[in-house]
Write a protein that holds these residues in place. Structure first.
Motif, PDB file in Angstrom:
ATOM      1  N   THR A 244       0.833  -1.195   0.000  1.00  0.00           N
ATOM      2  CA  THR A 244       0.000   0.000   0.000  1.00  0.00           C
ATOM      3  C   THR A 244       0.865   1.242   0.000  1.00  0.00           C
ATOM      4  N   TYR A 245       0.554   2.146  -0.915  1.00  0.00           N
ATOM      5  CA  TYR A 245       1.249   3.427  -1.051  1.00  0.00           C
ATOM      6  C   TYR A 245       0.250   4.570  -0.950  1.00  0.00           C
ATOM      7  N   GLU A 246       0.727   5.688  -0.454  1.00  0.00           N
ATOM      8  CA  GLU A 246       0.017   6.953  -0.604  1.00  0.00           C
ATOM      9  C   GLU A 246       0.731   7.645  -1.756  1.00  0.00           C
ATOM     10  N   MET A 247      -0.007   8.097  -2.766  1.00  0.00           N
ATOM     11  CA  MET A 247       0.640   8.637  -3.966  1.00  0.00           C
ATOM     12  C   MET A 247      -0.192   9.738  -4.609  1.00  0.00           C
TER      13      MET A 247
ATOM     14  N   ALA B 144       8.787  -3.231  -4.918  1.00  0.00           N
ATOM     15  CA  ALA B 144       8.118  -2.237  -4.081  1.00  0.00           C
ATOM     16  C   ALA B 144       9.128  -1.295  -3.435  1.00  0.00           C
TER      17      ALA B 144
ATOM     18  N   CYS C 132      10.034   2.963  -4.008  1.00  0.00           N
ATOM     19  CA  CYS C 132      10.233   4.001  -2.984  1.00  0.00           C
ATOM     20  C   CYS C 132      11.355   4.951  -3.357  1.00  0.00           C
TER      21      CYS C 132
ATOM     22  N   LEU D 215       5.331   9.360  -3.944  1.00  0.00           N
ATOM     23  CA  LEU D 215       4.664   8.323  -3.163  1.00  0.00           C
ATOM     24  C   LEU D 215       5.323   8.107  -1.822  1.00  0.00           C
ATOM     25  N   ARG D 216       4.569   7.422  -0.953  1.00  0.00           N
ATOM     26  CA  ARG D 216       5.045   7.059   0.385  1.00  0.00           C
ATOM     27  C   ARG D 216       4.554   5.652   0.680  1.00  0.00           C
ATOM     28  N   LEU D 217       5.468   4.779   1.109  1.00  0.00           N
ATOM     29  CA  LEU D 217       5.118   3.410   1.470  1.00  0.00           C
ATOM     30  C   LEU D 217       4.341   3.415   2.787  1.00  0.00           C
TER      31      LEU D 217
END
Length: 104
Positions: free
Chosen positions: A27-30, A65, A69, A76-78
């Protein structure tokens, strides 16, 4: 490794391991722009979508993955899984130590 010409980091001389071929949920925030670029290349599931960012789960190999990063560090942020976050943190600390010591 760091490419001075392109001013980017890249991974070199990787060997194939089980972790590189076994997909896992990451899951990433992107940004929306990065999601548009990547969505057709991976199996994805959008968890949250707002005006500024998205929370997206991808199916990919753990090594890929972590590579994401570094490659997409500005977009993005992991977020999870925790084991992968710990592995990324270790890689980042090792990179910092290389630069602090000035040796490979």
């Amino acid at each position: 490794l760091y490419d001075h010409h392109t001013q980017n980091y890249y991974m070199s001389h990787q060997t194939m391991t089980d972790d590189q071929v076994t997909p896992t949920s990451v899951t990433y925030e992107m940004t929306h722009q990065l999601y548009q670029q990547l969505q057709h290349h991976y199996q994805t599931y959008v968890l949250k979508n707002d005006a500024h960012k998205m929370l997206v789960t991808f199916q990919m190999a753990p090594s890929e993955a972590i590579h994401f990063c570094f490659t997409y560090r500005h977009a993005l942020r992991l977020v999870s899984p925790d084991t992968l976050f710990a592995q990324f943190t270790t890689e980042l600390i090792q990179l910092q130590m290389i630069y602090m010591k000035g040796t490979l």
